[in-house]
Design an enzyme around this catalytic site. Sequence first.
Site, PDB file in Angstrom:
ATOM      1  N   PRO A  63       0.825  -1.208   0.000  1.00 19.46           N
ATOM      2  CA  PRO A  63       0.000   0.000   0.000  1.00 19.46           C
ATOM      3  C   PRO A  63       0.861   1.261   0.000  1.00 19.46           C
ATOM      4  O   PRO A  63       1.866   1.333   0.703  1.00 19.46           O
ATOM      5  CB  PRO A  63      -0.812  -0.126   1.294  1.00 19.46           C
ATOM      6  CG  PRO A  63      -0.086  -1.107   2.145  1.00 19.46           C
ATOM      7  CD  PRO A  63       0.695  -1.984   1.228  1.00 19.46           C
ATOM      8  N   HIS A  64       0.463   2.210  -0.835  1.00 23.60           N
ATOM      9  CA  HIS A  64       1.195   3.475  -0.931  1.00 23.60           C
ATOM     10  C   HIS A  64       0.231   4.565  -1.368  1.00 23.60           C
ATOM     11  O   HIS A  64      -0.861   4.278  -1.845  1.00 23.60           O
ATOM     12  CB  HIS A  64       2.380   3.357  -1.891  1.00 23.60           C
ATOM     13  CG  HIS A  64       2.019   2.880  -3.255  1.00 23.60           C
ATOM     14  ND1 HIS A  64       1.707   1.560  -3.528  1.00 23.60           N
ATOM     15  CD2 HIS A  64       1.906   3.534  -4.427  1.00 23.60           C
ATOM     16  CE1 HIS A  64       1.424   1.436  -4.821  1.00 23.60           C
ATOM     17  NE2 HIS A  64       1.530   2.618  -5.379  1.00 23.60           N
ATOM     18  N   GLY A  65       0.657   5.783  -1.200  1.00 31.92           N
ATOM     19  CA  GLY A  65      -0.208   6.923  -1.474  1.00 31.92           C
ATOM     20  C   GLY A  65      -0.282   7.273  -2.948  1.00 31.92           C
ATOM     21  O   GLY A  65       0.384   6.687  -3.795  1.00 31.92           O
TER      22      GLY A  65
END
Length: 146
Positions: A63-65
């Site tokens: 997960p990343h922005g």
Amino acid sequence: MTDQILEPGNVVAAGTATTKNDAITEAGALLVAAGAVTQAYVDSMFDREASVSTYMGNFLAIPHGTNEAKESILHSALSLVRYDTPIDWDGNPVRFAVGIAGLNNEHLAILSKIAIVFSDEDEVQKLIDAGNAGEIYALLEEVNAE
């Protein structure tokens, strides 16, 4: 590139999340606690997940922005949370949630290093079998190498 992308304190051997959203929150909270990102970045991790799954295969999700949240990154960092019971990530089993924040596009080099480790099923098994966070960190310490 930032020298210490993965700090020992950002590795959790027994995550408590039981859902994808809780796992994103858990990985993101480690990045916030490390001073790498603001809460706005964690919020954008959910926006990213809504547009495209961050499941990568071999029990790994990263997960990343979003690109729009880059100003919420204070320095590059990784967090890693291992789960004893796989989490359902859009129908896929995830044992590792690796939160990632890359300043100035450093995330691309970081991602490639993580992908190399997790593309090797023997290495993934070593990470699953590791007895504690220190052993997991030792197996992944190479991501800090230039």
